[in-house]
Design a protein around this motif. Structure first.
Motif, mmCIF file in Angstrom:
data_model
loop_
_atom_site.group_PDB
_atom_site.id
_atom_site.type_symbol
_atom_site.label_atom_id
_atom_site.label_comp_id
_atom_site.label_asym_id
_atom_site.label_seq_id
_atom_site.Cartn_x
_atom_site.Cartn_y
_atom_site.Cartn_z
ATOM 1 N N MET A 153 0.810 -1.196 0.000
ATOM 2 C CA MET A 153 0.000 0.000 0.000
ATOM 3 C C MET A 153 0.858 1.266 0.000
ATOM 4 O O MET A 153 0.603 2.185 -0.764
ATOM 5 C CB MET A 153 -0.908 -0.053 1.237
ATOM 6 N N VAL A 154 1.882 1.305 0.886
ATOM 7 C CA VAL A 154 2.776 2.461 0.955
ATOM 8 C C VAL A 154 3.554 2.588 -0.341
ATOM 9 O O VAL A 154 3.772 3.688 -0.850
ATOM 10 C CB VAL A 154 3.736 2.325 2.171
ATOM 11 N N LYS A 155 3.933 1.435 -0.903
ATOM 12 C CA LYS A 155 4.679 1.453 -2.157
ATOM 13 C C LYS A 155 3.814 2.019 -3.278
ATOM 14 O O LYS A 155 4.287 2.767 -4.131
ATOM 15 C CB LYS A 155 5.137 0.032 -2.480
ATOM 16 N N THR A 156 2.534 1.720 -3.301
ATOM 17 C CA THR A 156 1.612 2.226 -4.315
ATOM 18 C C THR A 156 1.456 3.742 -4.175
ATOM 19 O O THR A 156 1.456 4.472 -5.174
ATOM 20 C CB THR A 156 0.234 1.538 -4.173
ATOM 21 N N ILE A 157 1.355 4.235 -2.953
ATOM 22 C CA ILE A 157 1.223 5.676 -2.724
ATOM 23 C C ILE A 157 2.488 6.402 -3.173
ATOM 24 O O ILE A 157 2.421 7.457 -3.815
ATOM 25 C CB ILE A 157 0.904 5.959 -1.240
ATOM 26 N N LYS A 158 3.647 5.815 -2.874
ATOM 27 C CA LYS A 158 4.917 6.424 -3.307
ATOM 28 C C LYS A 158 5.003 6.450 -4.831
ATOM 29 O O LYS A 158 5.470 7.418 -5.419
ATOM 30 C CB LYS A 158 6.102 5.665 -2.726
ATOM 31 N N LEU A 159 4.550 5.351 -5.474
ATOM 32 C CA LEU A 159 4.595 5.278 -6.922
ATOM 33 C C LEU A 159 3.644 6.313 -7.549
ATOM 34 O O LEU A 159 4.003 6.993 -8.521
ATOM 35 C CB LEU A 159 4.218 3.859 -7.382
ATOM 36 N N ILE A 160 2.461 6.470 -6.982
ATOM 37 C CA ILE A 160 1.513 7.482 -7.477
ATOM 38 C C ILE A 160 2.094 8.881 -7.286
ATOM 39 O O ILE A 160 2.030 9.724 -8.192
ATOM 40 C CB ILE A 160 0.152 7.339 -6.762
ATOM 41 N N PHE A 161 2.675 9.148 -6.130
ATOM 42 C CA PHE A 161 3.295 10.458 -5.866
ATOM 43 C C PHE A 161 4.433 10.722 -6.850
ATOM 44 O O PHE A 161 4.575 11.823 -7.369
ATOM 45 C CB PHE A 161 3.800 10.514 -4.419
ATOM 46 N N PHE A 162 5.249 9.693 -7.138
ATOM 47 C CA PHE A 162 6.360 9.833 -8.095
ATOM 48 C C PHE A 162 5.832 10.216 -9.470
ATOM 49 O O PHE A 162 6.321 11.142 -10.106
ATOM 50 C CB PHE A 162 7.176 8.541 -8.158
ATOM 51 N N TRP A 163 4.820 9.459 -9.987
ATOM 52 C CA TRP A 163 4.287 9.726 -11.317
ATOM 53 C C TRP A 163 3.592 11.086 -11.372
ATOM 54 O O TRP A 163 3.694 11.808 -12.366
ATOM 55 C CB TRP A 163 3.344 8.606 -11.767
ATOM 56 N N PHE A 164 2.891 11.442 -10.309
ATOM 57 C CA PHE A 164 2.254 12.757 -10.250
ATOM 58 C C PHE A 164 3.299 13.872 -10.273
ATOM 59 O O PHE A 164 3.160 14.860 -10.985
ATOM 60 C CB PHE A 164 1.373 12.865 -8.995
ATOM 61 N N SER A 165 4.383 13.711 -9.511
ATOM 62 C CA SER A 165 5.466 14.708 -9.481
ATOM 63 C C SER A 165 6.133 14.814 -10.837
ATOM 64 O O SER A 165 6.443 15.908 -11.307
ATOM 65 C CB SER A 165 6.510 14.342 -8.422
ATOM 66 N N LEU A 166 6.382 13.655 -11.470
ATOM 67 C CA LEU A 166 7.012 13.656 -12.785
ATOM 68 C C LEU A 166 6.113 14.355 -13.805
ATOM 69 O O LEU A 166 6.581 15.168 -14.609
ATOM 70 C CB LEU A 166 7.317 12.222 -13.236
ATOM 71 N N LEU A 167 4.808 14.067 -13.767
ATOM 72 C CA LEU A 167 3.869 14.707 -14.675
ATOM 73 C C LEU A 167 3.833 16.217 -14.452
ATOM 74 O O LEU A 167 3.860 17.014 -15.398
ATOM 75 C CB LEU A 167 2.468 14.113 -14.504
ATOM 76 N N LEU A 168 3.799 16.658 -13.203
ATOM 77 C CA LEU A 168 3.804 18.086 -12.878
ATOM 78 C C LEU A 168 5.086 18.752 -13.361
ATOM 79 O O LEU A 168 5.054 19.856 -13.916
ATOM 80 C CB LEU A 168 3.630 18.287 -11.372
ATOM 81 N N PHE A 169 6.228 18.073 -13.189
ATOM 82 C CA PHE A 169 7.503 18.612 -13.663
ATOM 83 C C PHE A 169 7.498 18.769 -15.184
ATOM 84 O O PHE A 169 7.937 19.799 -15.717
ATOM 85 C CB PHE A 169 8.667 17.712 -13.232
ATOM 86 N N LEU A 170 6.992 17.775 -15.894
ATOM 87 C CA LEU A 170 6.958 17.837 -17.357
ATOM 88 C C LEU A 170 6.032 18.949 -17.848
ATOM 89 O O LEU A 170 6.344 19.653 -18.814
ATOM 90 C CB LEU A 170 6.542 16.485 -17.937
ATOM 91 N N ILE A 171 4.899 19.112 -17.178
ATOM 92 C CA ILE A 171 3.979 20.193 -17.557
ATOM 93 C C ILE A 171 4.633 21.548 -17.330
ATOM 94 O O ILE A 171 4.583 22.440 -18.186
ATOM 95 C CB ILE A 171 2.653 20.073 -16.777
ATOM 96 N N THR A 172 5.306 21.717 -16.178
ATOM 97 C CA THR A 172 5.982 22.982 -15.866
ATOM 98 C C THR A 172 7.109 23.260 -16.852
ATOM 99 O O THR A 172 7.251 24.383 -17.359
ATOM 100 C CB THR A 172 6.529 22.949 -14.425
ATOM 101 N N ALA A 173 7.916 22.232 -17.151
ATOM 102 C CA ALA A 173 9.023 22.405 -18.099
ATOM 103 C C ALA A 173 8.483 22.728 -19.490
ATOM 104 O O ALA A 173 9.019 23.594 -20.189
ATOM 105 C CB ALA A 173 9.894 21.160 -18.130
ATOM 106 N N GLY A 174 7.433 22.037 -19.904
ATOM 107 C CA GLY A 174 6.835 22.308 -21.213
ATOM 108 C C GLY A 174 6.304 23.724 -21.309
ATOM 109 O O GLY A 174 6.506 24.422 -22.306
ATOM 110 N N TYR A 175 5.628 24.176 -20.268
ATOM 111 C CA TYR A 175 5.113 25.549 -20.236
ATOM 112 C C TYR A 175 6.258 26.546 -20.344
ATOM 113 O O TYR A 175 6.185 27.516 -21.093
ATOM 114 C CB TYR A 175 4.315 25.782 -18.952
ATOM 115 N N TYR A 176 7.328 26.303 -19.586
ATOM 116 C CA TYR A 176 8.478 27.216 -19.608
ATOM 117 C C TYR A 176 9.072 27.303 -21.009
ATOM 118 O O TYR A 176 9.309 28.392 -21.536
ATOM 119 C CB TYR A 176 9.532 26.758 -18.606
ATOM 120 N N PHE A 177 9.338 26.154 -21.630
ATOM 121 C CA PHE A 177 9.979 26.169 -22.935
ATOM 122 C C PHE A 177 9.064 26.687 -24.045
ATOM 123 O O PHE A 177 9.539 27.259 -25.016
ATOM 124 C CB PHE A 177 10.510 24.776 -23.292
ATOM 125 N N LEU A 178 7.762 26.526 -23.883
ATOM 126 C CA LEU A 178 6.848 27.002 -24.913
ATOM 127 C C LEU A 178 6.493 28.478 -24.781
ATOM 128 O O LEU A 178 6.358 29.188 -25.773
ATOM 129 C CB LEU A 178 5.563 26.171 -24.904
#
Length: 184
Positions: A1-26
């Motif tokens: 269960m804890v591993k699933t929450i960490k994995l969801i947090f990781f993917w959410f953070s990665l997605l947020l980072f990609l959106i922020t980086a994309g916005y910056y470069f565009l």
């Protein structure tokens, strides 16, 4: 269960980072060259328009100065959108605006056009020799206001006399406390 929450947090953070980086470069990274060029052209056009205005308003002045009984007739001098100053030799004889009056030493090295840097700001200087012998006209087009205006009336510093101001009951309204190093 804890591993699933960490994995969801990781993917959410990665997605947020990609959106922020994309916005910056565009959208934020750099202003397109066309915008920079249009800004520079707009500034150049404004300066050229100001120079044309000064030149056209002061044409009567460049032809001959109005004198009455051997003195410069101030009421017959033209009105200008920008401040101008008339010097006889190195002595100032007329100023159309008293916000900032340049000393002759500040403008003596300017040939026709130049930049004057002073506490009051940056000015485009237009220097014109008049047909009246010995007289010079200097026009100032303000470019940028200065940060530290000072003149004979306004001195940008602490007024020590203000610590003696008292209210109706005789007590001081405020107190100036000096820093340990002796400065106010």
């Amino acid at each position: 269960m804890v591993k699933t929450i960490k994995l969801i947090f990781f993917w959410f953070s990665l997605l947020l980072f990609l959106i922020t980086a994309g916005y910056y470069f565009l959208f934020e990274r750099a202003v397109p060259a066309t915008e920079k060029d249009s800004y520079h052209l707009a500034v150049q056009d404004k300066v050229a328009e100001s120079i044309k205005t000064v030149s056209s308003e002061l044409v009567p002045l460049s032809l001959s100065l109005p004198f009455t009984n051997g003195e410069l007739s101030r009421q017959d001098l033209p009105v200008s959108s920008f401040p101008y100053f008339i010097y006889e030799g190195e002595a100032i004889r007329y100023w159309s605006d008293n916000t900032f009056v340049p000393q002759f030493e500040q403008i003596q090295d300017v040939s026709n056009y130049g930049i004057l840097t002073a506490n009051e700001g940056y000015f485009l200087v237009i220097r014109t020799l008049l047909q009246t012998p010995g007289y010079l006209c200097v026009s100032l087009i303000p470019i940028h206001a200065g940060d530290n205006p000072q003149n004979n009336t306004f001195i940008n510093s602490l007024n020590i006399a203000s610590e003696n101001i008292r209210n109706v009951s005789g007590s001081k309204n405020f107190k100036v406390i000096n820093a340990p190093d002796g400065t106010a």
